[in-house]
Design a protein around this motif. Structure first.
Motif, PDB file in Angstrom:
ATOM      1  N   ALA A  78       0.843  -1.202   0.000  1.00  0.00           N
ATOM      2  CA  ALA A  78       0.000   0.000   0.000  1.00  0.00           C
ATOM      3  C   ALA A  78       0.879   1.253   0.000  1.00  0.00           C
ATOM      4  CB  ALA A  78      -0.916  -0.007   1.219  1.00  0.00           C
ATOM      5  N   LEU A  79       1.970   1.200   0.748  1.00  0.00           N
ATOM      6  CA  LEU A  79       2.851   2.371   0.804  1.00  0.00           C
ATOM      7  C   LEU A  79       3.530   2.608  -0.536  1.00  0.00           C
ATOM      8  CD1 LEU A  79       4.171   4.633   2.502  1.00  0.00           C
ATOM      9  CD2 LEU A  79       5.978   2.996   3.074  1.00  0.00           C
ATOM     10  N   TRP A  80       3.977   1.545  -1.178  1.00  0.00           N
ATOM     11  CA  TRP A  80       4.649   1.730  -2.490  1.00  0.00           C
ATOM     12  C   TRP A  80       3.680   2.326  -3.506  1.00  0.00           C
ATOM     13  CZ3 TRP A  80       8.135   2.083   0.390  1.00  0.00           C
ATOM     14  CH2 TRP A  80       8.933   1.102   0.934  1.00  0.00           C
ATOM     15  N   GLU A  81       2.435   1.903  -3.419  1.00  0.00           N
ATOM     16  CA  GLU A  81       1.410   2.436  -4.317  1.00  0.00           C
ATOM     17  C   GLU A  81       1.247   3.944  -4.071  1.00  0.00           C
ATOM     18  OE1 GLU A  81      -0.375   0.497  -6.471  1.00  0.00           O
ATOM     19  OE2 GLU A  81      -1.509   2.244  -7.182  1.00  0.00           O
ATOM     20  N   LYS A  82       1.160   4.286  -2.822  1.00  0.00           N
ATOM     21  CA  LYS A  82       0.941   5.681  -2.426  1.00  0.00           C
ATOM     22  C   LYS A  82       2.125   6.570  -2.822  1.00  0.00           C
ATOM     23  CE  LYS A  82      -0.945   7.545   1.857  1.00  0.00           C
ATOM     24  NZ  LYS A  82      -1.338   7.125   3.201  1.00  0.00           N
ATOM     25  N   LEU A  83       3.327   5.985  -2.773  1.00  0.00           N
ATOM     26  CA  LEU A  83       4.525   6.770  -3.087  1.00  0.00           C
ATOM     27  C   LEU A  83       4.864   6.768  -4.578  1.00  0.00           C
ATOM     28  CD1 LEU A  83       6.853   5.848  -0.088  1.00  0.00           C
ATOM     29  CD2 LEU A  83       5.940   8.110  -0.639  1.00  0.00           C
ATOM     30  N   GLY A  84       4.031   6.121  -5.363  1.00  0.00           N
ATOM     31  CA  GLY A  84       4.255   6.113  -6.815  1.00  0.00           C
ATOM     32  C   GLY A  84       5.416   5.230  -7.240  1.00  0.00           C
ATOM     33  N   ILE A  85       5.684   4.190  -6.469  1.00  0.00           N
ATOM     34  CA  ILE A  85       6.772   3.265  -6.828  1.00  0.00           C
ATOM     35  C   ILE A  85       6.274   2.380  -7.973  1.00  0.00           C
ATOM     36  CG2 ILE A  85       8.314   1.415  -5.990  1.00  0.00           C
ATOM     37  CD1 ILE A  85       8.744   4.125  -4.541  1.00  0.00           C
ATOM     38  N   GLN A  86       6.922   2.543  -9.118  1.00  0.00           N
ATOM     39  CA  GLN A  86       6.469   1.824 -10.313  1.00  0.00           C
ATOM     40  C   GLN A  86       7.317   0.567 -10.484  1.00  0.00           C
ATOM     41  OE1 GLN A  86       6.975   3.892 -14.159  1.00  0.00           O
ATOM     42  NE2 GLN A  86       4.917   4.629 -13.807  1.00  0.00           N
ATOM     43  N   LYS A  87       6.880  -0.525  -9.849  1.00  0.00           N
ATOM     44  CA  LYS A  87       7.701  -1.732  -9.892  1.00  0.00           C
ATOM     45  C   LYS A  87       7.219  -2.648 -11.014  1.00  0.00           C
ATOM     46  CE  LYS A  87       4.940  -3.145  -5.973  1.00  0.00           C
ATOM     47  NZ  LYS A  87       3.782  -3.477  -6.798  1.00  0.00           N
ATOM     48  N   ASP A  88       8.185  -3.363 -11.583  1.00  0.00           N
ATOM     49  CA  ASP A  88       7.830  -4.296 -12.656  1.00  0.00           C
ATOM     50  C   ASP A  88       7.753  -5.720 -12.133  1.00  0.00           C
ATOM     51  OD1 ASP A  88       8.095  -2.371 -15.004  1.00  0.00           O
ATOM     52  OD2 ASP A  88       9.998  -2.125 -13.960  1.00  0.00           O
ATOM     53  N   GLY A  89       8.451  -5.980 -11.033  1.00  0.00           N
ATOM     54  CA  GLY A  89       8.420  -7.317 -10.443  1.00  0.00           C
ATOM     55  C   GLY A  89       8.279  -7.195  -8.946  1.00  0.00           C
ATOM     56  N   TRP A  90       7.630  -8.165  -8.339  1.00  0.00           N
ATOM     57  CA  TRP A  90       7.390  -8.129  -6.896  1.00  0.00           C
ATOM     58  C   TRP A  90       7.825  -9.463  -6.297  1.00  0.00           C
ATOM     59  CZ3 TRP A  90       7.055  -5.030  -3.063  1.00  0.00           C
ATOM     60  CH2 TRP A  90       6.445  -5.405  -1.858  1.00  0.00           C
ATOM     61  N   ALA A  91       8.827  -9.413  -5.453  1.00  0.00           N
ATOM     62  CA  ALA A  91       9.403 -10.628  -4.882  1.00  0.00           C
ATOM     63  C   ALA A  91       8.865 -10.881  -3.478  1.00  0.00           C
ATOM     64  CB  ALA A  91      10.929 -10.485  -4.832  1.00  0.00           C
ATOM     65  N   GLU A  92       8.152 -11.983  -3.309  1.00  0.00           N
ATOM     66  CA  GLU A  92       7.743 -12.421  -1.969  1.00  0.00           C
ATOM     67  C   GLU A  92       8.407 -13.768  -1.775  1.00  0.00           C
ATOM     68  OE1 GLU A  92       3.511 -12.503  -1.396  1.00  0.00           O
ATOM     69  OE2 GLU A  92       3.305 -10.373  -1.907  1.00  0.00           O
ATOM     70  N   THR A  93       9.185 -13.908  -0.720  1.00  0.00           N
ATOM     71  CA  THR A  93       9.994 -15.128  -0.607  1.00  0.00           C
ATOM     72  C   THR A  93       9.167 -16.369  -0.268  1.00  0.00           C
ATOM     73  OG1 THR A  93      10.581 -14.374   1.596  1.00  0.00           O
ATOM     74  CG2 THR A  93      12.210 -14.019  -0.142  1.00  0.00           C
ATOM     75  N   THR A  94       7.872 -16.170   0.093  1.00  0.00           N
ATOM     76  CA  THR A  94       7.030 -17.360   0.302  1.00  0.00           C
ATOM     77  C   THR A  94       6.379 -17.820  -1.010  1.00  0.00           C
ATOM     78  OG1 THR A  94       5.146 -15.983   0.873  1.00  0.00           O
ATOM     79  CG2 THR A  94       6.475 -16.805   2.715  1.00  0.00           C
ATOM     80  N   ASP A  95       6.621 -17.103  -2.078  1.00  0.00           N
ATOM     81  CA  ASP A  95       6.056 -17.450  -3.391  1.00  0.00           C
ATOM     82  C   ASP A  95       6.559 -18.844  -3.817  1.00  0.00           C
ATOM     83  OD1 ASP A  95       5.728 -17.665  -6.231  1.00  0.00           O
ATOM     84  OD2 ASP A  95       5.577 -15.477  -6.357  1.00  0.00           O
ATOM     85  N   PRO A  96       5.638 -19.747  -4.175  1.00  0.00           N
ATOM     86  CA  PRO A  96       6.055 -21.111  -4.561  1.00  0.00           C
ATOM     87  C   PRO A  96       7.074 -21.121  -5.706  1.00  0.00           C
ATOM     88  CG  PRO A  96       3.643 -20.923  -4.509  1.00  0.00           C
ATOM     89  CD  PRO A  96       4.175 -19.558  -4.231  1.00  0.00           C
ATOM     90  N   ARG A  97       7.019 -20.130  -6.584  1.00  0.00           N
ATOM     91  CA  ARG A  97       7.969 -20.105  -7.711  1.00  0.00           C
ATOM     92  C   ARG A  97       9.387 -19.862  -7.185  1.00  0.00           C
ATOM     93  NH1 ARG A  97       5.293 -15.399 -11.091  1.00  0.00           N
ATOM     94  NH2 ARG A  97       5.538 -14.517  -9.018  1.00  0.00           N
ATOM     95  N   HIS A  98       9.492 -19.005  -6.184  1.00  0.00           N
ATOM     96  CA  HIS A  98      10.792 -18.715  -5.563  1.00  0.00           C
ATOM     97  C   HIS A  98      11.277 -19.960  -4.809  1.00  0.00           C
ATOM     98  CE1 HIS A  98      13.879 -16.574  -3.270  1.00  0.00           C
ATOM     99  NE2 HIS A  98      13.327 -16.989  -2.146  1.00  0.00           N
ATOM    100  N   LYS A  99      10.376 -20.541  -4.031  1.00  0.00           N
ATOM    101  CA  LYS A  99      10.774 -21.689  -3.213  1.00  0.00           C
ATOM    102  C   LYS A  99      11.284 -22.830  -4.090  1.00  0.00           C
ATOM    103  CE  LYS A  99       7.279 -22.260  -0.149  1.00  0.00           C
ATOM    104  NZ  LYS A  99       6.435 -22.237   1.019  1.00  0.00           N
ATOM    105  N   SER A 100      10.617 -23.025  -5.209  1.00  0.00           N
ATOM    106  CA  SER A 100      11.023 -24.117  -6.088  1.00  0.00           C
ATOM    107  C   SER A 100      12.410 -23.844  -6.687  1.00  0.00           C
ATOM    108  CB  SER A 100       9.933 -24.298  -7.149  1.00  0.00           C
ATOM    109  OG  SER A 100      10.476 -24.620  -8.374  1.00  0.00           O
ATOM    110  N   ALA A 101      12.657 -22.606  -7.098  1.00  0.00           N
ATOM    111  CA  ALA A 101      13.976 -22.291  -7.680  1.00  0.00           C
ATOM    112  C   ALA A 101      15.068 -22.351  -6.609  1.00  0.00           C
ATOM    113  CB  ALA A 101      13.940 -20.915  -8.345  1.00  0.00           C
ATOM    114  N   VAL A 102      14.766 -21.918  -5.385  1.00  0.00           N
ATOM    115  CA  VAL A 102      15.769 -21.983  -4.305  1.00  0.00           C
ATOM    116  C   VAL A 102      16.147 -23.447  -4.067  1.00  0.00           C
ATOM    117  CG1 VAL A 102      16.137 -21.640  -1.812  1.00  0.00           C
ATOM    118  CG2 VAL A 102      15.079 -19.825  -3.170  1.00  0.00           C
ATOM    119  N   ARG A 103      15.155 -24.324  -4.053  1.00  0.00           N
ATOM    120  CA  ARG A 103      15.444 -25.757  -3.845  1.00  0.00           C
ATOM    121  C   ARG A 103      16.327 -26.300  -4.965  1.00  0.00           C
ATOM    122  NH1 ARG A 103       9.910 -26.559  -2.462  1.00  0.00           N
ATOM    123  NH2 ARG A 103       9.715 -26.387  -0.208  1.00  0.00           N
TER     124      ARG A 103
END
Ligand code: MSP
Length: 510
Positions: A78-103
């Motif tokens: 919510a804060l990034w939205e409010k501050l106009g942070i224009q992100k192209d990717g969002w990394a959440e370390t609990t994301d299954p895609r991340h967990k699978s690549a880490v393994r």
């Protein structure tokens, strides 16, 4: 090849503060600059959701780690939205895609002999989640209060060998002087590399820490937070994704042009563990990222802390002054790499002096006068006037120096350069006094030339400032009816051009 930059991923053990906001704004400003002036850009940021800190914070709040991490993650988003942070990717370390690549990374390092199991006993800092050695003792031989609670622990764990890669890292850093920017931060790293000894513990037994990514070849263990967290830079860029179309194409992004991080996580995490991890994973030297290291925001010279009650909340400041005011202040009052002191009074002074009286007033007066004397119609005429020529010359030099500064990540310097033009244009208004010229028919062409020059300067200024104050810049361009005229060269406004209706961009805040 896209221009790829990242920031540190923020711990989800507590609310975002001004330090987190500063780093994301800095990265967003650099990303917007590249998007505007160079082309395709990919800005990745995110949150670090695993580890002991999150597990403990969740327990305190009677929540499951996942629930707690998600609750805090929502606040960051919510804060990034409010501050106009224009992100192209969002990394959440609990994301299954991340967990699978880490393994997959763990499995491959294991197969290469880059992970081994060993027993260790020693003093352990619960707060920092690390074993302590004599190096961590202070001058009186004790572990300082910064380590928090210390316990004695014996434990079998997985280790990643560091020392065997020490000479490689020394050579790499020695032959790649821009691996760390700014240079004085690199010197800190060079000294730290000399002191590398031993190996990095990369696991925690599940019985002590359950909130992590499980080892594929030893399910009683989860990864230690740094190993999991550092890998976000590649996993969310598509590394080992098996062609997952929801993630970017790794080849198109990597290597990262800048990991934007704070000074506290250069040594050892980003300066030592990370390049050694990539090297061990098989990344060649020309495929390593660069580190852009910024300083810290303090309050009256002291570190922000909950116990001191001096934590600055970016959310409240944004409500009070607007995102652009906060973005401008944080970028204008900090030299990237150095520490700064946060002061709300300074923020207000910068807003009123630079934005309202400086840039805002210039644009507002220019459009107002054009409406009053020329019904908003600009006409570019070729007349010889030394002051107007000098303004044009200055604009040329400012745009060049602005770009040079941004290419070196010197955002404050870039803004200072832009303000040379704001100041000059405002004094030109006084000097030429268009309200007098308007009463002198023989000076009609000069008045046209003055109004055109001022409007064109306003256009260039808003284009140059758009990475820093995107919302305000867009409003200025709208009022100049120049939304699509983003060239950084003099003469972007057509020779005959209608300006829009003026309305104050930066209303005074008391
Ligand atoms: N989760 C780790 C980073 C993992 S990156 C693979 C972490 N998180 S943090 O939430 O503690 O910090 C996130 C970023 O904010 C870091 O780059 C840190 O330096 C920065 N800052 C934290 N406090 C800060 C200030 N007071 N001022 C400026 N930046 C600061 O570390």
């Amino acid at each position: 090849m896209k221009y790829f930059i990242t920031t540190a991923i923020d711990y989800t053990n507590g609310d975002p503060h001004i330090g987190h906001a500063y780093e994301k704004i800095l990265a967003d400003v650099i990303a917007r600059y590249h998007r505007t002036f160079h082309g395709p850009t990919f800005f990745l940021t995110g949150v670090d959701q695993h580890g002991q800190k999150v597990q403990q914070a969740a327990q305190k709040n009677d929540l499951q780690p996942m629930e707690f991490a998600q609750m805090v993650t929502a606040k960051f988003l919510a804060l990034w939205e409010k501050l106009g942070i224009q992100k192209d990717g969002w990394a959440e370390t609990t994301d299954p895609r991340h967990k699978s690549a880490v393994r997959k990374v763990l499995q491959s390092l294991y197969e290469k002999g880059e992970l081994f199991k060993a027993k260790y006993s020693g003093y352990y800092s619960v707060r920092q989640e690390q074993f302590l050695t004599d190096k961590e003792r202070n001058s009186v031989g004790e572990f300082g209060t910064e380590w928090g609670e210390i316990i004695f622990l014996e434990e079998e764990n997985w280790y990643f060998p560091l020392e065997k890669h020490k000479h490689w890292l020394q050579d790499y850093v020695g032959s790649h002087p821009d691996f760390v920017i700014p240079a004085f931060r690199r010197n800190e790293l060079v000294n730290a590399i000399e002191r590398i000894s031993g190996d990095l513990c990369v696991s925690r037994p599940k019985e002590r820490l359950s909130w992590g990514i499980e080892f594929p070849f030893d399910p009683d263990y989860v990864t230690y937070v740094w190993f999991d967290a550092l890998l976000n830079y590649v996993t969310f860029a598509g590394y080992l994704s098996g062609g997952d179309s929801t993630l970017p194409d790794f080849e198109e992004l990597w290597p990262c042009k800048a990991h934007i991080i704070g000074k506290d996580i250069l040594v050892p995490a980003h300066g030592i563990y990370w390049p050694i991890m990539l090297h061990a994973m098989g990344f060649p030297d020309d495929q390593l990222p660069r580190l852009l290291v910024h300083g810290w925001w303090n309050v009256a010279g002291a570190k922000m802390s909950k116990s001191l009650g001096n934590v600055i909340d970016p959310d409240l400041l944004t409500d009070k002054y607007g995102a652009d005011a906060l973005r401008y202040y944080l970028m204008r009052d900090n030299v990237v790499g150095q520490d700064s002191d946060f002061s709300e009074e300074r923020l207000l002074v910068r807003y009123n002096t630079d934005l309202a009286n400086g840039l805002g007033n210039l644009v507002n007066r220019t459009i107002n006068m054009s409406q009053r004397y020329r019904d908003g119609l600009l006409t570019s005429t070729q007349i010889h006037d030394a002051d107007l020529k000098a303004l044009q010359e200055l604009a040329r030099s400012v745009t060049q120096r602005y770009r040079d500064a941004f290419e070196r990540f010197e955002v404050q310097n870039a803004i200072e350069v832009v303000w040379e033009l704001v100041t000059r244009a405002n004094s030109l208004v006084e000097q030429k006094a268009p309200w007098k010229l308007a009463r002198q028919p023989e000076n009609a062409s000069l008045l046209d030339a003055v109004l055109y020059s001022l409007a064109e300067t306003g256009r260039l200024l808003s284009v140059m400032m758009s990475p820093v104050i995107p919302h305000s810049s867009a409003r200025i361009l709208e009022q100049l009816q120049a939304t699509n005229l983003c060239e950084l060269a003099w003469g972007g406004l057509p020779s005959s051009h209608h300006l829009g209706t003026p309305s104050p961009i930066f209303p005074k805040v008391a």
